[in-house]
Design a protein around this motif. Structure first.
Motif, mmCIF file in Angstrom:
data_model
loop_
_atom_site.group_PDB
_atom_site.id
_atom_site.type_symbol
_atom_site.label_atom_id
_atom_site.label_comp_id
_atom_site.label_asym_id
_atom_site.label_seq_id
_atom_site.Cartn_x
_atom_site.Cartn_y
_atom_site.Cartn_z
ATOM 1 N N VAL A 1 5.503 30.867 17.134
ATOM 2 C CA VAL A 1 6.649 29.795 17.324
ATOM 3 C C VAL A 1 8.339 30.360 15.984
ATOM 4 N N THR A 2 7.404 30.425 15.116
ATOM 5 C CA THR A 2 8.910 30.067 13.901
ATOM 6 C C THR A 2 9.471 31.089 14.513
ATOM 7 N N LYS A 3 9.182 32.746 15.014
ATOM 8 C CA LYS A 3 10.081 33.489 15.217
ATOM 9 C C LYS A 3 10.777 33.488 16.182
ATOM 10 N N THR A 4 11.015 32.142 17.342
ATOM 11 C CA THR A 4 11.988 31.837 17.909
ATOM 12 C C THR A 4 12.566 30.502 17.488
ATOM 13 N N LEU A 5 11.735 29.857 17.081
ATOM 14 C CA LEU A 5 13.203 28.981 16.041
ATOM 15 C C LEU A 5 14.383 29.087 15.206
ATOM 16 N N MET A 6 13.604 30.044 13.974
ATOM 17 C CA MET A 6 14.402 29.894 13.014
ATOM 18 C C MET A 6 15.599 30.238 13.459
ATOM 19 N N PRO A 7 15.686 31.709 14.107
ATOM 20 C CA PRO A 7 17.432 32.350 14.620
ATOM 21 C C PRO A 7 18.147 31.536 15.022
ATOM 22 N N LEU A 8 17.117 30.447 16.100
ATOM 23 C CA LEU A 8 18.345 29.048 17.278
ATOM 24 C C LEU A 8 18.574 28.551 15.685
ATOM 25 N N ALA B 1 5.961 40.652 -3.100
ATOM 26 C CA ALA B 1 7.557 40.264 -3.538
ATOM 27 C C ALA B 1 8.330 40.472 -3.268
ATOM 28 N N VAL B 2 8.763 41.803 -2.213
ATOM 29 C CA VAL B 2 9.810 41.641 -1.293
ATOM 30 C C VAL B 2 9.447 41.114 0.001
ATOM 31 N N SER B 3 8.537 40.373 0.411
ATOM 32 C CA SER B 3 8.854 39.324 1.474
ATOM 33 C C SER B 3 9.055 37.926 1.174
ATOM 34 N N ALA B 4 8.677 38.050 -0.622
ATOM 35 C CA ALA B 4 8.589 36.550 -1.476
ATOM 36 C C ALA B 4 10.509 36.225 -1.103
ATOM 37 N N ILE C 1 7.003 40.016 8.827
ATOM 38 C CA ILE C 1 8.160 39.711 9.450
ATOM 39 C C ILE C 1 7.077 38.580 10.026
ATOM 40 N N GLY C 2 6.195 38.106 10.491
ATOM 41 C CA GLY C 2 5.352 37.337 10.947
ATOM 42 C C GLY C 2 4.798 36.376 9.604
ATOM 43 N N PHE C 3 4.261 37.015 8.813
ATOM 44 C CA PHE C 3 4.281 36.330 7.322
ATOM 45 C C PHE C 3 6.113 35.404 6.778
ATOM 46 N N ALA D 1 8.827 31.107 5.462
ATOM 47 C CA ALA D 1 10.849 30.764 5.909
ATOM 48 C C ALA D 1 10.135 29.240 6.460
ATOM 49 N N GLY D 2 9.251 29.444 7.839
ATOM 50 C CA GLY D 2 9.424 27.864 8.125
ATOM 51 C C GLY D 2 8.656 27.361 7.688
#
Ligand code: TRP
Length: 445
Positions: free
Chosen positions: A164-171, A242-245, A6-8, A13-14
Motif C-alpha cells: 500500500v505505501t509503495k503506491t500511495l507515497m508517490p501519489l 544507516a543509509v535507509s534511515a 525499498i519496502g522498509f 516513511a509511511g
C-alpha cells in the motif's frame, strides 16, 4: 520481514509521513514564529534526531524484538526494560489523540467533495467550528479510524503495508507538488513565502520555540517511542541500515517543508489571515479556500483529504503495532485479542480528545500553557516531553550501555558501507543527549 530495502524505506516513511507533516508542521511553524522555527527544526532533525533514528534501528534489528524485548536482550536483569514499557504506553497515548484528527480528514473528504463548506474565510472557519463541536460525529469518526487501523493490523501488516505505501507515497508527493505550484502562484502568496522563509532571529532564544521544534521533529520522524525499534526488527541484515534511515529522514523532512509551501502562501493570500492564531484548524480552514480557487476544486479537495487519510492510516498502523506486538511477544496473546483489546482501550482514552474541541466546555478550554484544550494537552505531554525523553534514554543506552563498537558493528553488518559512522558516534554520544537534556530542563525553568 520486509521484502526489500525499498519496502522498509516506504513502510518507515509511511509511518513518518502523516498528519505530523501536513497538519502539525505548518501549525507549529505558525505558532513558533515562521522561518526561525523551520531553521531550528532542521537543526533538530539532522543533528539531534537522525542519530537517534539510526540507534532505534540498531536496537530493533540487533535484537529482532520490540522495545521491551530489545532492552531486555541488550541489558538483561536491569531496569532498562522500563524504558521499553514507557514506549509502549506512549504509542497508546499518541494514538488516542491522533485518531481524532485522522477522523477529521474522513469528514473533510465528504465536505470538500460535496462542496458544503462555503467559499469565504468566515464560512469555512464556522463550518470547522461547528463540525469539531459535534461530539457524536467526532466520537464516531475516531472509532471508525481506529477500527480501520485495527483491521489492517489484523490482516498482517507487513505484506499489506509494504504494498500500500509503495503506491500511495508517490501519489501523495505528486498531489502535494501540484498544490504547491498553485499556492505559490496565488495573488498575495509572496507575503506568505516571506513569512515562511525569512527568519525573525529574536525568537531564537525562546525556549518554548526550541521545545516545540524538538518535539515536532521527534513526532514527525515517529521517533522516541520504539516504533522504529519494532520496524527495525523486521529489517533484513543485508540492507544498509544507516543509509535507509537517512532516506526516510530526508523524505519526511521534504514532505513537511512542501506542506509549508502550500499552507502559507494560501493563508496569506486570504485577507486577515493570522498564522499564529489559527492553531490546529489550520489545514482544515485554509486549504478548502485553496480548493475553491481551483478548476475541479471539489475533486482536488477530496483527493487531497483521501491521501491525507491514507498518510494518517500508515502512521496509526505503526502506532498500534508497537503495543500489539508487545502484548503478543510478552503475554503470548493471540494477535486478534491484542488488536481488539488495545483498540478498545485506545478508544476510551480518545474520548476526552474527541469531545475537547467545542463539544464539552471544560475539555475545550484549558490554559494556553497546557495546550489550550484536552487534545492540545495530550499533544503537549506526548510530543513535547515523552518522545524527547524517550529519545534521550535511547541515545544514552546505545552510546553508553550497548557501546559504540557493538552499535557500529550492526551499522556495518554484512559489509554495509556508511561514510559517517564517526560523525554518528560523536552525535549520539555528545550532541543528541546533551541538546535534549538542555532543552527539556530549560523548558521547565
Ligand atoms: N510520524 C507520524 C506523523 O508525522 C505520527 C507517528 C506515527 C508517530 N508513528 C509514530 C509519532 C510514533 C511518534 C511515534 O504524522
Amino acid at each position: 520481514m520486509w521484502g526489500s530495502k525499498i519496502g522498509f524505506i516506504m513502510a518507515a516513511a509511511g509511518s513518518a509521513v502523516g498528519l505530523g507533516n501536513i497538519w502539525g508542521f505548518p501549525t507549529q511553524v505558525g505558532q513558533g514564529g515562521g522561518a526561525v522555527f523551520v531553521l531550528i527544526y532542521l537543526v533538530c532533525v539532522f543533528f539531534v534526531c537522525a542519530p537517534i533514528f539510526i540507534s532505534e534501528l540498531i536496537l530493533g534489528r540487533g535484537s529482532k524484538k520490540g522495545p521491551v524485548g530489545a532492552f531486555e536482550s541488550f541489558a538483561p536483569q536491569s531496569a532498562w526494560w522500563i524504558v521499553g514499557a514507557l514506549c509502549v504506553l506512549c504509542g497508546v497515548g499518541i494514538l488516542s489523540f491522533y485518531a481524532v484528527i485522522a477522523g477529521w480528514t474522513l469528514a473533510y473528504i465528504y465536505f470538500t467533495a460535496a462542496g458544503t463548506l462555503g467559499g469565504n474565510a468566515q464560512e469555512v472557519a464556522a463550518a470547522f467550528g461547528a463540525f469539531t463541536a459535534n461530539g457524536a460525529a467526532n466520537l464516531g469518526l475516531t472509532a471508525v479510524f481506529l477500527a480501520v487501523t485495527a483491521g489492517c493490523i489484523l490482516g498482517g501488516v507487513r505484506a499489506g503495508i509494504e504494498r500500500v505505501t509503495k503506491t500511495l507515497m508517490p501519489l501523495l508527493i505528486g498531489l502535494l507538488l501540484v498544490l504547491a505550484v498553485r499556492a505559490i502562484t496565488l495573488p498575495g502568496a509572496s507575503e506568505g513565502l516571506r513569512y515562511y522563509l525569512r527568519p525573525d532571529f529574536s525568537r531564537l532564544t525562546d525556549f518554548n520555540v526550541l521545545t516545540a521544534a524538538l518535539g515536532q521533529a521527534f513526532f514527525s520522524l515517529s521517533l522516541g517511542m520504539g516504533a522504529l525499534i519494532t520496524y527495525g526488527s523486521y529489517m533484513r541484515k543485508q540492507d544498509n541500515l544507516a543509509v535507509s534511515a537517512l532516506w526516510v529522514v530526508l523524505l519526511d523532512t521534504a514532505i513537511a517543508l512542501l506542506a509549508g509551501f502550500i499552507i502559507f502562501p494560501t493563508g496569506f493570500s486570504i485577507e486577515g489571515f493570522d498564522p499564529s492564531s489559527s492553531g490546529p484548524g489550520l489545514i482544515f480552514q485554509v486549504l478548502p479556500q485553496l480548493f475553491a480557487t481551483l478548476p475541479g476544486g471539489a475533486l482536488f479537495g477530496a483527493a487531497f483529504f483521501i491521501l491525507l487519510a491514507m498518510a494518517a492510516l500508515t502512521s496509526t498502523i505503526s502506532l498500534l503495532e508497537v503495543p500489539v506486538s508487545h502484548c503478543i511477544d510478552e503475554y503470548r496473546w493471540p494477535r486478534k485479542k491484542a488488536v481488539w483489546l488495545l483498540t478498545a482501550g485506545t478508544f476510551l482514552l480518545s474520548i476526552p480528545s474527541a469531545l475537547g474541541n467545542g463539544a464539552v466546555g471544560r475539555l475545550s478550554s484549558m490554559p494556553a500553557a497546557l495546550g489550550g484544550n484536552f487534545l492540545g494537552f495530550m499533544a503537549l505531554v506526548w510530543n513535547q516531553y515523552a518522545l524527547p525523553i524517550g529519545g534521550l534514554l535511547i541515545s544514552i543506552f546505545v552510546a553508553y550501555r550497548l557501546g559504540l563498537p557493538k552499535a557500529i558493528q550492526e551499522i556495518t553488518a554484512e559489509g554495509a558501507q556508511f561514510p559517517y559512522t564517526n560523525l554518528w558516534g560523536f552525535l549520539i554520544r555528545f550532541v543528541s543527549p546533551v541538546a535534549i537534556a538542555i532543552i527539556i530542563i530549560s523548558s521547565f525553568l
